[in-house]
Design an enzyme around this catalytic site. Structure first.
Site, short mmCIF file in Angstrom:
data_model
loop_
_atom_site.label_atom_id
_atom_site.label_comp_id
_atom_site.label_asym_id
_atom_site.label_seq_id
_atom_site.Cartn_x
_atom_site.Cartn_y
_atom_site.Cartn_z
N ASP A 254 -4.87 2.80 -2.77
CA ASP A 254 -6.00 3.17 -1.92
C ASP A 254 -6.68 4.45 -2.39
OD1 ASP A 254 -6.13 1.22 0.26
OD2 ASP A 254 -4.12 1.94 0.80
N MET B 132 -9.59 7.15 -1.80
CA MET B 132 -10.50 7.67 -0.75
C MET B 132 -11.12 8.98 -1.23
SD MET B 132 -8.08 7.16 2.55
CE MET B 132 -7.34 5.57 2.93
N ASP C 65 -6.25 -6.10 5.16
CA ASP C 65 -5.70 -4.77 4.90
C ASP C 65 -5.88 -3.89 6.13
OD1 ASP C 65 -4.86 -2.40 3.69
OD2 ASP C 65 -6.73 -2.12 2.57
N SER D 143 0.86 -1.20 0.00
CA SER D 143 0.00 0.00 0.00
C SER D 143 0.88 1.24 0.00
CB SER D 143 -0.91 0.02 1.24
OG SER D 143 -1.40 1.33 1.43
N HIS E 211 -8.19 -0.24 -4.38
CA HIS E 211 -9.13 -0.42 -3.28
C HIS E 211 -9.96 0.85 -3.18
CE1 HIS E 211 -9.54 -0.75 1.44
NE2 HIS E 211 -10.70 -0.91 0.81
N HIS F 236 -0.92 -1.97 -4.04
CA HIS F 236 -2.26 -1.70 -3.52
C HIS F 236 -2.49 -0.19 -3.54
CE1 HIS F 236 -5.75 -2.68 -0.91
NE2 HIS F 236 -5.45 -1.56 -0.27
N MET G 6 -12.37 3.16 -1.64
CA MET G 6 -13.10 3.53 -0.42
C MET G 6 -13.87 4.80 -0.76
SD MET G 6 -10.00 2.72 2.18
CE MET G 6 -8.81 2.85 0.84
N MET H 170 -11.33 -5.99 6.03
CA MET H 170 -10.59 -4.86 6.61
C MET H 170 -10.25 -5.16 8.07
SD MET H 170 -10.05 -2.55 4.32
CE MET H 170 -9.34 -1.32 5.41
C1 DX5 Z 1 -6.75 1.85 5.10
C2 DX5 Z 1 -6.16 1.41 3.76
C3 DX5 Z 1 -4.99 0.50 3.90
C4 DX5 Z 1 -3.90 1.00 4.78
C5 DX5 Z 1 -2.65 0.19 4.78
O1 DX5 Z 1 -7.88 2.58 4.92
O2 DX5 Z 1 -7.11 0.75 3.00
O3 DX5 Z 1 -4.54 0.02 2.67
O4 DX5 Z 1 -3.61 2.32 4.57
O5 DX5 Z 1 -1.70 0.82 5.55
P1 DX5 Z 1 -1.16 0.24 6.93
O6 DX5 Z 1 -0.45 -1.02 6.59
O7 DX5 Z 1 -0.24 1.32 7.41
O8 DX5 Z 1 -2.32 0.04 7.85
ZN ZN Z 2 -6.45 -0.53 1.28
#
Ligand code: DX5
Ligand code: ZN
Length: 221
Positions: free
Chosen positions: A34, A36, A174, A8, A65, A32, A67, A136
């Protein structure tokens, strides 16, 4: 069980995303990514534009991913931008069966994610249609949080369904995956581990990722 690691890059130095990936590339299988939107989660990260740039020099396949709210509308953009797998949250989708079909139709793998408060029951009806189940292990929104060990029950239940029905489904965890939690996650049945700060906050991310992979394999030995 074949272990896969996804790095990530959420908490990597945003000036150097590509070098962050290169620093861990020998130990990882996926990047990965992320996404958001500051609505589904209280944080804002990257969008399809950044993904498109990263995809120009793809070092590893990319797992987006999402979100975000309304993945039904936005998910296809991430496939177009270069994602090899797209995971959306069951809590956010209006029509998951249809969205799964749409993403697969675009020749991408598809995953469904559940937040810590969402029971596995909510996704059981989709398990035969998807490639990745994301459990999660933190409340989505931020990197660097602590692993929620009580989520391992969901992982165990998912593993027993996958094994008994012989499903071709990766079980991903994750959030908070670290030296102390990674082997417990694989022992519970997770075969796809997302690692963020445990590698990228270390002085030597490459070495940290290597150690994490080793520890992950110990969980199933
Ligand atoms: C959380 C994300 C993760 C996360 C991973 O909302 O989806 O992918 O940031 O980071 P660590 O390993 O630092 O929790
Ligand atoms: Zn994630």
């Amino acid at each position: 069980m074949d272990i896969k690691i996804g790095a990530s890059i959420l908490n990597a130095d945003a000036r150097y995303l590509e070098s962050a990936i290169q620093s861990v590339e020998t130990s990882i299988d996926w990047v990965h990514f992320d996404v958001m939107d500051n609505h589904f989660v209280p944080n804002l990260s990257f969008g399809a534009g950044v993904l498109n740039s990263l995809s120009k020099n793809k070092i590893k396949p990319i797992d987006a991913h999402l979100m975000i709210e309304n993945p039904d509308k936005w998910a296809p953009d991430f496939v177009t931008a270069g994602a090899d797998s797209v995971t959306f949250h069951i809590e956010a989708s209006k029509d998951p069966h249809r969205l799964i079909k749409t993403i697969k139709g675009l020749k991408s793998k598809v995953g469904v994610a559940i937040k810590p408060g969402t029971p596995l029951d909510e996704v059981k009806e989709f398990l035969e249609e998807i490639d990745v189940l994301l459990v999660m292990t933190v409340e989505p929104g931020f990197g660097g949080q602590s692993f929620m060990y009580d989520m391992l029950e969901k992982v165990k239940e998912a593993r027993s369904i996958v094994n008994s029905k012989k499903l071709n489904l990766w079980i991903q965890v994750d959030g908070g995956v670290s030296e102390s939690s990674i082997d417990k996650a694989t022992a519970a049945g997770a075969d796809f581990l997302v690692v963020g700060s445990a590698a990228f906050a270390a002085a030597d991310p490459g070495k940290a990722m290597q150690e994490l992979l080793k520890k992950a394999k110990q969980g199933i030995s």
